[in-house]
Write a protein that holds these residues in place. Structure first.
Motif, PDB file in Angstrom:
ATOM      1  N   THR A 102       0.856  -1.105   0.007  1.00 27.83           N
ATOM      2  CA  THR A 102      -0.061   0.050  -0.199  1.00 27.83           C
ATOM      3  C   THR A 102       0.929   1.494  -0.115  1.00 27.83           C
ATOM      4  OG1 THR A 102      -1.906  -1.268   1.112  1.00 27.83           O
ATOM      5  CG2 THR A 102      -2.000   1.051   1.154  1.00 27.83           C
ATOM      6  N   PHE A 103       0.559   2.413  -0.775  1.00 27.89           N
ATOM      7  CA  PHE A 103       1.472   3.267  -0.815  1.00 27.89           C
ATOM      8  C   PHE A 103       0.656   4.626  -1.337  1.00 27.89           C
ATOM      9  CE2 PHE A 103       0.985   1.158  -4.999  1.00 27.89           C
ATOM     10  CZ  PHE A 103       0.656   2.000  -5.807  1.00 27.89           C
ATOM     11  N   ALA A 104       1.300   5.741  -0.679  1.00 27.03           N
ATOM     12  CA  ALA A 104       0.760   7.201  -1.199  1.00 27.03           C
ATOM     13  C   ALA A 104       2.116   8.112  -1.258  1.00 27.03           C
ATOM     14  CB  ALA A 104      -0.214   7.617  -0.127  1.00 27.03           C
ATOM     15  N   VAL A 105       2.414   8.632  -2.362  1.00 28.04           N
ATOM     16  CA  VAL A 105       3.504   9.436  -2.701  1.00 28.04           C
ATOM     17  C   VAL A 105       3.234  10.569  -3.643  1.00 28.04           C
ATOM     18  CG1 VAL A 105       5.105   7.218  -2.175  1.00 28.04           C
ATOM     19  CG2 VAL A 105       4.185   7.976  -4.566  1.00 28.04           C
ATOM     20  N   PRO A 106       3.804  11.648  -3.168  1.00 30.91           N
ATOM     21  CA  PRO A 106       3.796  12.700  -4.173  1.00 30.91           C
ATOM     22  C   PRO A 106       4.164  12.424  -5.288  1.00 30.91           C
ATOM     23  CG  PRO A 106       5.229  13.275  -2.270  1.00 30.91           C
ATOM     24  CD  PRO A 106       4.828  11.871  -2.132  1.00 30.91           C
ATOM     25  N   THR A 107       3.567  13.030  -6.517  1.00 31.32           N
ATOM     26  CA  THR A 107       4.329  12.799  -7.868  1.00 31.32           C
ATOM     27  C   THR A 107       4.215  14.203  -8.592  1.00 31.32           C
ATOM     28  OG1 THR A 107       2.027  12.352  -8.878  1.00 31.32           O
ATOM     29  CG2 THR A 107       3.545  10.415  -8.132  1.00 31.32           C
ATOM     30  N   GLY A 108       4.046  15.270  -8.023  1.00 30.42           N
ATOM     31  CA  GLY A 108       4.242  16.536  -8.455  1.00 30.42           C
ATOM     32  C   GLY A 108       3.229  17.592  -7.665  1.00 30.42           C
ATOM     33  N   PRO A 109       3.387  18.939  -7.997  1.00 31.56           N
ATOM     34  CA  PRO A 109       2.570  19.734  -7.230  1.00 31.56           C
ATOM     35  C   PRO A 109       1.124  19.435  -7.052  1.00 31.56           C
ATOM     36  CG  PRO A 109       4.109  20.814  -8.889  1.00 31.56           C
ATOM     37  CD  PRO A 109       4.047  19.386  -9.187  1.00 31.56           C
ATOM     38  N   ARG A 147      -0.075  16.932  -6.761  1.00 30.96           N
ATOM     39  CA  ARG A 147      -0.304  15.591  -7.379  1.00 30.96           C
ATOM     40  C   ARG A 147       0.089  14.172  -6.289  1.00 30.96           C
ATOM     41  NH1 ARG A 147       1.655  16.368 -12.143  1.00 30.96           N
ATOM     42  NH2 ARG A 147       3.339  14.833 -11.891  1.00 30.96           N
ATOM     43  N   THR A 148      -0.813  13.222  -6.159  1.00 33.42           N
ATOM     44  CA  THR A 148      -0.348  12.142  -5.230  1.00 33.42           C
ATOM     45  C   THR A 148      -0.813  10.982  -6.074  1.00 33.42           C
ATOM     46  OG1 THR A 148      -0.830  13.775  -3.389  1.00 33.42           O
ATOM     47  CG2 THR A 148      -0.779  11.006  -2.890  1.00 33.42           C
ATOM     48  N   LEU A 149       0.130   9.928  -5.838  1.00 32.72           N
ATOM     49  CA  LEU A 149      -0.081   8.562  -6.249  1.00 32.72           C
ATOM     50  C   LEU A 149      -0.521   7.782  -5.067  1.00 32.72           C
ATOM     51  CD1 LEU A 149       0.253   6.207  -8.595  1.00 32.72           C
ATOM     52  CD2 LEU A 149       2.531   6.072  -7.697  1.00 32.72           C
ATOM     53  N   VAL A 150      -1.453   6.923  -5.158  1.00 30.70           N
ATOM     54  CA  VAL A 150      -2.080   6.225  -3.980  1.00 30.70           C
ATOM     55  C   VAL A 150      -2.589   4.832  -4.380  1.00 30.70           C
ATOM     56  CG1 VAL A 150      -4.121   7.430  -4.111  1.00 30.70           C
ATOM     57  CG2 VAL A 150      -3.462   6.214  -1.967  1.00 30.70           C
ATOM     58  N   GLY A 151      -2.228   3.804  -3.947  1.00 33.97           N
ATOM     59  CA  GLY A 151      -2.854   2.587  -4.294  1.00 33.97           C
ATOM     60  C   GLY A 151      -2.425   1.531  -3.532  1.00 33.97           C
ATOM     61  N   ALA A 152      -2.865   0.322  -3.700  1.00 33.15           N
ATOM     62  CA  ALA A 152      -2.534  -1.118  -3.183  1.00 33.15           C
ATOM     63  C   ALA A 152      -2.245  -1.959  -4.279  1.00 33.15           C
ATOM     64  CB  ALA A 152      -3.617  -1.390  -2.266  1.00 33.15           C
ATOM     65  N   ALA A 201      -4.347   5.176  -8.417  1.00 31.41           N
ATOM     66  CA  ALA A 201      -5.121   6.173  -9.069  1.00 31.41           C
ATOM     67  C   ALA A 201      -3.982   7.432  -8.552  1.00 31.41           C
ATOM     68  CB  ALA A 201      -6.110   6.662  -8.050  1.00 31.41           C
ATOM     69  N   GLU A 202      -4.099   8.463  -9.315  1.00 32.07           N
ATOM     70  CA  GLU A 202      -3.308   9.770  -9.151  1.00 32.07           C
ATOM     71  C   GLU A 202      -4.498  10.890  -8.888  1.00 32.07           C
ATOM     72  OE1 GLU A 202       0.976  10.448 -10.607  1.00 32.07           O
ATOM     73  OE2 GLU A 202      -0.554  10.783 -12.316  1.00 32.07           O
ATOM     74  N   ALA A 203      -4.295  11.602  -7.730  1.00 27.80           N
ATOM     75  CA  ALA A 203      -5.268  12.614  -7.140  1.00 27.80           C
ATOM     76  C   ALA A 203      -4.572  13.990  -7.748  1.00 27.80           C
ATOM     77  CB  ALA A 203      -5.523  12.446  -5.709  1.00 27.80           C
ATOM     78  N   GLU A 204      -5.057  14.835  -8.427  1.00 29.24           N
ATOM     79  CA  GLU A 204      -4.645  16.101  -8.601  1.00 29.24           C
ATOM     80  C   GLU A 204      -5.665  17.255  -8.391  1.00 29.24           C
ATOM     81  OE1 GLU A 204      -1.984  18.422 -12.013  1.00 29.24           O
ATOM     82  OE2 GLU A 204      -2.610  16.576 -12.605  1.00 29.24           O
ATOM     83  N   GLY A 205      -5.747  17.851  -7.643  1.00 29.09           N
ATOM     84  CA  GLY A 205      -6.832  18.826  -7.179  1.00 29.09           C
ATOM     85  C   GLY A 205      -8.094  18.085  -6.851  1.00 29.09           C
ATOM     86  N   ALA A 206      -8.933  18.354  -7.532  1.00 35.93           N
ATOM     87  CA  ALA A 206     -10.442  17.524  -7.463  1.00 35.93           C
ATOM     88  C   ALA A 206     -10.693  16.662  -8.259  1.00 35.93           C
ATOM     89  CB  ALA A 206     -11.625  18.710  -7.761  1.00 35.93           C
ATOM     90  N   LEU A 207      -9.680  16.330  -9.095  1.00 39.08           N
ATOM     91  CA  LEU A 207      -9.693  14.898 -10.013  1.00 39.08           C
ATOM     92  C   LEU A 207      -9.016  13.736  -9.342  1.00 39.08           C
ATOM     93  CD1 LEU A 207     -10.432  13.768 -12.816  1.00 39.08           C
ATOM     94  CD2 LEU A 207      -8.067  14.663 -13.708  1.00 39.08           C
ATOM     95  N   LEU A 208      -9.698  12.563  -9.596  1.00 41.92           N
ATOM     96  CA  LEU A 208      -9.135  11.453  -9.233  1.00 41.92           C
ATOM     97  C   LEU A 208      -9.152  10.422 -10.475  1.00 41.92           C
ATOM     98  CD1 LEU A 208      -7.892   9.724  -6.729  1.00 41.92           C
ATOM     99  CD2 LEU A 208     -10.315   8.949  -6.253  1.00 41.92           C
ATOM    100  N   ARG A 209      -7.999  10.084 -10.794  1.00 43.18           N
ATOM    101  CA  ARG A 209      -7.850   9.283 -12.167  1.00 43.18           C
ATOM    102  C   ARG A 209      -7.534   7.944 -11.733  1.00 43.18           C
ATOM    103  NH1 ARG A 209      -4.828  11.577 -17.062  1.00 43.18           N
ATOM    104  NH2 ARG A 209      -6.680  12.475 -17.587  1.00 43.18           N
ATOM    105  N   LEU A 210      -8.389   6.841 -11.900  1.00 48.13           N
ATOM    106  CA  LEU A 210      -7.942   5.573 -11.715  1.00 48.13           C
ATOM    107  C   LEU A 210      -7.584   4.602 -12.961  1.00 48.13           C
ATOM    108  CD1 LEU A 210      -9.771   6.491  -9.398  1.00 48.13           C
ATOM    109  CD2 LEU A 210     -10.909   4.221  -9.549  1.00 48.13           C
ATOM    110  N   PHE A 211      -6.468   3.831 -12.663  1.00 47.56           N
ATOM    111  CA  PHE A 211      -6.133   3.111 -13.799  1.00 47.56           C
ATOM    112  C   PHE A 211      -6.251   1.547 -13.656  1.00 47.56           C
ATOM    113  CE2 PHE A 211      -3.759   6.940 -13.333  1.00 47.56           C
ATOM    114  CZ  PHE A 211      -3.490   7.329 -14.599  1.00 47.56           C
ATOM    115  N   ALA A 212      -6.481   0.892 -14.806  1.00 42.08           N
ATOM    116  CA  ALA A 212      -6.474  -0.474 -14.531  1.00 42.08           C
ATOM    117  C   ALA A 212      -6.234  -0.965 -16.141  1.00 42.08           C
ATOM    118  CB  ALA A 212      -8.093  -1.196 -14.339  1.00 42.08           C
ATOM    119  N   GLY A 213      -5.637  -2.428 -16.440  1.00 44.02           N
ATOM    120  CA  GLY A 213      -5.347  -2.724 -17.539  1.00 44.02           C
ATOM    121  C   GLY A 213      -5.451  -4.199 -17.638  1.00 44.02           C
TER     122      GLY A 213
END
Length: 399
Positions: free
Chosen positions: A186-193, A195-200, A356-368
């Motif tokens: 499980t992780f949560a790390v900043p990836t930019g101003p 902007r945060t990457l969070v996931g499991a 997912a990456e959170a940036e401001g009010a946007l939360l973008r989820l990824f799956a492949g």
């Protein structure tokens, strides 16, 4: 000149203390660097020094930063923490925290079983990019090209863009993700101003502990069922699926080929086993080895593997081109790697999935999903929907 590695004094296995790991989980705030693995829990606060982005190999830049960190911070036990993106040309988001707190693994802390208090209800608006139908057409087209012999495998992803009019509650998401699969990564790390990457993530890319390396490629998946009998049937069918066994074998062989040059001994089990998350069954193989050169770092090993066919495809260069042609978005940190490394070269690097990456009010989820010649549009679209479920449950949204 390459900085020499130092003897490891940084991250001995912390003694088990009731509540120590969950205390770090509860202490996380946006901007911190949090990582929980099956061995330890780390919380880095503030930034002492960032890993620069320049033409030098990333491994060289990380060595230099770790060699200089004690003089700059006064801490002989510095670690680099953060994420490396999917694109080799994009800048990493790696830094030495100003302070680092460690604890045993979350899965060893009995308090992780306590429920998370509900936050305020949010009315999420969900936008699919691409839509499920468009994704299915891309899968069908890629599978036909594979059957025609253009390439061997490609991993195609899609995203969900979630908005609710306010910034997401990242600490609450992180606590829910950690409690859903406390034995994972499980992780949560900043990836930019802002902007945060969070996931499991369920998938260890590679770890190094002294002279021993471990990799755990996952490839070949099926959604789980809430019905116990059906869930067992799906697990058994995955173990016997020619399509999934072939997909898994391609990934395992690529991992073996990448790691073997670093090893005096490498062991690869003949048959995969099963691992599960709350949402998915996965075929799993644990690869172990002994390093021939004690100067080889965890990031050296991770860089040789990244990206594996499990998140990109084969051949790698052609798969990247195919991905760029089908995916109408930038993957960013998704399918990169997230983890830590100390000055001795020990570390753990995880495949950045179920995130997912959170940036401001946007939360973008990824799956492949991994596409081979036998893939079907319906099955792969359903697989990505099931993988989204991990994060959707953490935020209280639905597809």
């Amino acid at each position: 000149m390459t900085a020499p590695l130092r003897a490891s004094t940084v991250l001995p296995a912390p003694p088990a203390v009731l509540g120590a790991a969950t205390a770090l989980l509860d202490a996380y705030r946006p901007g911190d660097r949090f990582l929980a693995t099956p061995r330890r829990t780390l919380l880095g606060e503030g930034v002492a020094v960032r890993v620069p982005h320049d033409a030098r190999p990333l491994t060289e830049r990380v060595r230099e930063v770790l060699a200089d960190a004690p003089e700059r911070t006064g801490d002989p036990g510095a670690v680099v923490m953060g994420s490396v993106p999917f694109s080799p040309d994009a800048p990493p988001a790696l830094a030495v925290p100003a302070s680092l707190r460690t604890a045993p693994a979350l899965v060893e802390d009995p308090l992780i079983a306590l429920p998370v208090a509900d936050g305020p209800r949010r009315d999420w608006q969900v936008r699919e990019v691409p839509s499920g139908a468009e994704y299915g057409r891309a899968v069908a087209d890629a599978a036909a090209r594979i059957r025609a012999g253009e390439f061997d495998k490609v991993v195609l992803a899609r995203t969900l863009e979630l908005t609710c009019g306010q910034e997401p509650d990242l600490p609450l998401m992180l606590r829910r993700l950690a409690r859903r699969d406390p034995g994972g990564y499980t992780f949560a790390v900043p990836t930019g101003p802002r902007r945060t990457l969070v996931g499991a993530s369920p998938e260890l890319l590679v770890s190094r502990r002294g002279a021993t390396l471990t990799a755990n490629p996952l490839a070949g998946s099926l959604p789980r069922s809430t019905d116990l009998a059906e869930d067992v049937r799906r697990a058994h069918s995955l173990l016997e699926s020619p399509k999934d066994l072939h997909e898994h074998a391609v990934v395992v062989e690529a991992v073996r080929e990448a790691l073997a040059p670093f090893c005096s001994r490498i062991e690869v089990p003949e048959h995969p086993t099963l691992v599960n998350t709350a949402a998915m069954w996965h075929l799993s193989t644990t690869v172990t080895g002994e390093l021939a050169d004690p100067g080889t770092t965890a990031l050296d090993l991770a860089s040789s593997l990244h990206p594996t066919p499990a998140v990109c495809g084969t051949p790698t260069g052609l798969a990247r081109e195919v991905i760029a042609g089908y995916e109408p978005f930038d993957r960013g940190a998704y399918t990169g790697m997230v983890g830590w490394q100390d000055a001795s070269g020990d570390g753990e690097w995880v495949v950045t999935i179920r995130c997912a990456e959170a940036e401001g009010a946007l939360l973008r989820l990824f799956a492949g999903a991994g596409i081979v010649g036998a893939s079907s549009a319906e099955a792969e679209t359903a697989e990505t929907a099931a993988k989204f479920r991990t994060f959707l449950n953490a935020v209280g949204a639905a597809l």
